[in-house]
Enzyme design. Structure first.
Site, PDB file in Angstrom:
ATOM      1  N   HIS A   1      -8.410   1.301  -3.995  1.00  0.00           N
ATOM      2  CA  HIS A   1      -9.279   0.487  -2.784  1.00  0.00           C
ATOM      3  C   HIS A   1     -10.090   1.930  -2.205  1.00  0.00           C
ATOM      4  CE1 HIS A   1      -9.543  -0.197   1.775  1.00  0.00           C
ATOM      5  NE2 HIS A   1     -10.625  -0.893   1.327  1.00  0.00           N
TER       6      HIS A   1
ATOM      7  N   HIS B   1      -0.830  -1.119  -4.240  1.00  0.00           N
ATOM      8  CA  HIS B   1      -2.663  -0.971  -3.897  1.00  0.00           C
ATOM      9  C   HIS B   1      -2.493   0.365  -3.568  1.00  0.00           C
ATOM     10  CE1 HIS B   1      -6.023  -2.598  -0.884  1.00  0.00           C
ATOM     11  NE2 HIS B   1      -5.707  -0.874  -0.016  1.00  0.00           N
TER      12      HIS B   1
ATOM     13  N   GLY C   1      -2.590   4.214   8.167  1.00  0.00           N
ATOM     14  CA  GLY C   1      -1.388   2.626   8.016  1.00  0.00           C
ATOM     15  C   GLY C   1      -1.713   2.144   9.649  1.00  0.00           C
ATOM     16  N   GLY C   2      -0.522   1.511   9.655  1.00  0.00           N
ATOM     17  CA  GLY C   2       0.324   1.004  10.710  1.00  0.00           C
ATOM     18  C   GLY C   2      -0.881   1.105  12.395  1.00  0.00           C
TER      19      GLY C   2
ATOM     20  N   MET D   1      -9.631   7.855   0.532  1.00  0.00           N
ATOM     21  CA  MET D   1     -10.141   8.719   1.323  1.00  0.00           C
ATOM     22  C   MET D   1     -10.246   9.801   1.526  1.00  0.00           C
ATOM     23  SD  MET D   1      -7.528   7.143   4.171  1.00  0.00           S
ATOM     24  CE  MET D   1      -6.907   5.668   3.856  1.00  0.00           C
TER      25      MET D   1
ATOM     26  N   SER E   1       0.912  -1.649  -0.382  1.00  0.00           N
ATOM     27  CA  SER E   1      -0.324  -0.077   0.001  1.00  0.00           C
ATOM     28  C   SER E   1       0.985   1.364   0.026  1.00  0.00           C
ATOM     29  CB  SER E   1      -0.373   0.414   1.778  1.00  0.00           C
ATOM     30  OG  SER E   1      -1.321   1.496   1.433  1.00  0.00           O
TER      31      SER E   1
ATOM     32  N   MET F   1     -11.438  -6.245   5.545  1.00  0.00           N
ATOM     33  CA  MET F   1     -10.325  -5.495   6.410  1.00  0.00           C
ATOM     34  C   MET F   1     -10.293  -6.226   7.557  1.00  0.00           C
ATOM     35  SD  MET F   1      -9.907  -2.601   4.643  1.00  0.00           S
ATOM     36  CE  MET F   1      -9.396  -2.003   5.718  1.00  0.00           C
TER      37      MET F   1
ATOM     38  N   MET G   1     -12.265   3.428  -0.216  1.00  0.00           N
ATOM     39  CA  MET G   1     -12.904   4.113   1.344  1.00  0.00           C
ATOM     40  C   MET G   1     -13.423   5.044   1.396  1.00  0.00           C
ATOM     41  SD  MET G   1     -10.125   3.299   2.960  1.00  0.00           S
ATOM     42  CE  MET G   1      -9.007   2.666   1.910  1.00  0.00           C
TER      43      MET G   1
ATOM     44  N   ASP H   1      -5.026   3.156  -1.395  1.00  0.00           N
ATOM     45  CA  ASP H   1      -5.854   3.545  -0.404  1.00  0.00           C
ATOM     46  C   ASP H   1      -6.753   5.148  -0.457  1.00  0.00           C
ATOM     47  OD1 ASP H   1      -6.408   1.342   1.037  1.00  0.00           O
ATOM     48  OD2 ASP H   1      -3.894   2.012   1.320  1.00  0.00           O
TER      49      ASP H   1
ATOM     50  N   SER I   1       2.681  -0.585   6.162  1.00  0.00           N
ATOM     51  CA  SER I   1       4.067  -0.309   6.776  1.00  0.00           C
ATOM     52  C   SER I   1       4.974  -1.127   7.315  1.00  0.00           C
ATOM     53  CB  SER I   1       3.439  -0.212   7.796  1.00  0.00           C
ATOM     54  OG  SER I   1       2.306  -1.083   8.862  1.00  0.00           O
TER      55      SER I   1
ATOM     56  N   ASP J   1      -6.177  -6.821   4.204  1.00  0.00           N
ATOM     57  CA  ASP J   1      -6.197  -5.382   4.654  1.00  0.00           C
ATOM     58  C   ASP J   1      -5.540  -4.777   5.825  1.00  0.00           C
ATOM     59  OD1 ASP J   1      -5.196  -2.727   3.713  1.00  0.00           O
ATOM     60  OD2 ASP J   1      -6.918  -2.436   2.702  1.00  0.00           O
ATOM     61  N   GLY J   2      -4.610  -4.719   6.237  1.00  0.00           N
ATOM     62  CA  GLY J   2      -4.572  -3.705   7.329  1.00  0.00           C
ATOM     63  C   GLY J   2      -3.625  -5.056   8.595  1.00  0.00           C
ATOM     64  N   GLY J   3      -2.415  -4.853   8.999  1.00  0.00           N
ATOM     65  CA  GLY J   3      -1.649  -5.113   9.981  1.00  0.00           C
ATOM     66  C   GLY J   3      -1.207  -6.372   9.252  1.00  0.00           C
TER      67      GLY J   3
END
Ligand code: DX5
Ligand code: ZN
Length: 233
Positions: free
Chosen positions: A70, A37, A148-149, A41, A12, A141, A72, A39, A199, A176-178
């Site tokens: 993506h 990817h 992020g992070g 927003m 991302s 998600m 959002m 993002d 990250s 997506d995420g972590g």
């Protein structure tokens, strides 16, 4: 884009240097990224603001793999053509973003893109059961979207349910995420094939030290592929 379920790493660019996107995209692709990817927003559906269609269009010539956008944002439908024109290969909207996800998915495909639907951590797998015949990707998600992070939220039970619903259909499951080398095997074992990582890919590196990106991508891929039993070569 031919369909397969091999593990794909999608860095991302939310975690990239915002003054240097072209070079960052070229660096992650040279270092083994399978997809890129992006993002988007809107400060309304999620509490943060990122890229409009003009920014995404500027990324396009640098992306040689797959540009995975993506959204959002809410509403989605008024912007579908703009992101098609920007060159998105995959366009993902959130099932929570409006009352007419079915119409949104139809519009994304009619605009010539692959259609994805994302589910927030609070949304059950059943919310997309009626869509499995008309989507190309389901995005689970594993953080509440916006930043992020954040730390990984365990959604493996949802991934398993979606994998069972999909059966033989050519539908990707994206996480997506972590995502990092610790969490990647959990979701791949449950049936995911596309791993977004911000990250965990960009950490410690830069366009001047792109080999760090390469090591980070390889570490996620190696951990994930162990969970599929794939030969690491
Ligand atoms: C979160 C975004 C993610 C984010 C992932 O709202 O959709 O794509 O960039 O970042 P990490 O991998 O750092 O959790
Ligand atoms: Zn994302």
């Amino acid at each position: 884009m031919t369909f397969n379920r091999s593990v794909k790493i999608a860095p991302s660019i939310l975690s990239a240097d915002f003054a240097n996107f072209g070079a960052e995209i070229r660096a992650i692709e040279a270092q083994g990224a399978d997809w890129v990817h992006v993002d988007v927003m809107d400060g309304h559906f999620v509490p943060n603001l990122t890229f409009g269609p003009m920014a995404v269009k500027a990324f396009r010539p640098h992306v040689k793999t797959v540009m995975d956008v993506h959204l959002m944002i809410a509403p989605v439908d008024p912007f579908i053509d703009a992101y098609a024109d920007a060159g998105a290969d995959v366009l993902t909207a959130h099932v929570e973003a409006g009352p007419h996800i079915h119409r949104t998915v139809q519009a994304i495909r009619s605009a010539g893109m692959k259609a994805g639907v994302a589910l927030n951590p609070g949304t059950p797998a059943e919310a997309v059961a009626h869509l499995v015949d008309m989507v190309d990707l389901l995005c689970v998600m594993t953080v509440n979207p916006g930043f992020g992070g954040q730390s990984f939220i365990d959604m493996t039970a949802k991934v398993r349910r979606l994998r069972a619903m999909i059966g033989d259909r050519p539908v990707h499951i994206e996480i997506d995420g972590g995502v990092d080398p610790k969490t990647a095997p959990l979701v791949v074992e449950a049936g995911a094939d596309v791993l977004v990582a911000g990250s965990a890919v960009f950490r410690g590196g830069s366009v001047g030290t792109p080999e760090v990106y390469g090591r980070n991508i390889s570490a996620i891929r190696a951990a994930a592929e162990k969970a599929t039993g794939a030969d690491l070569g």
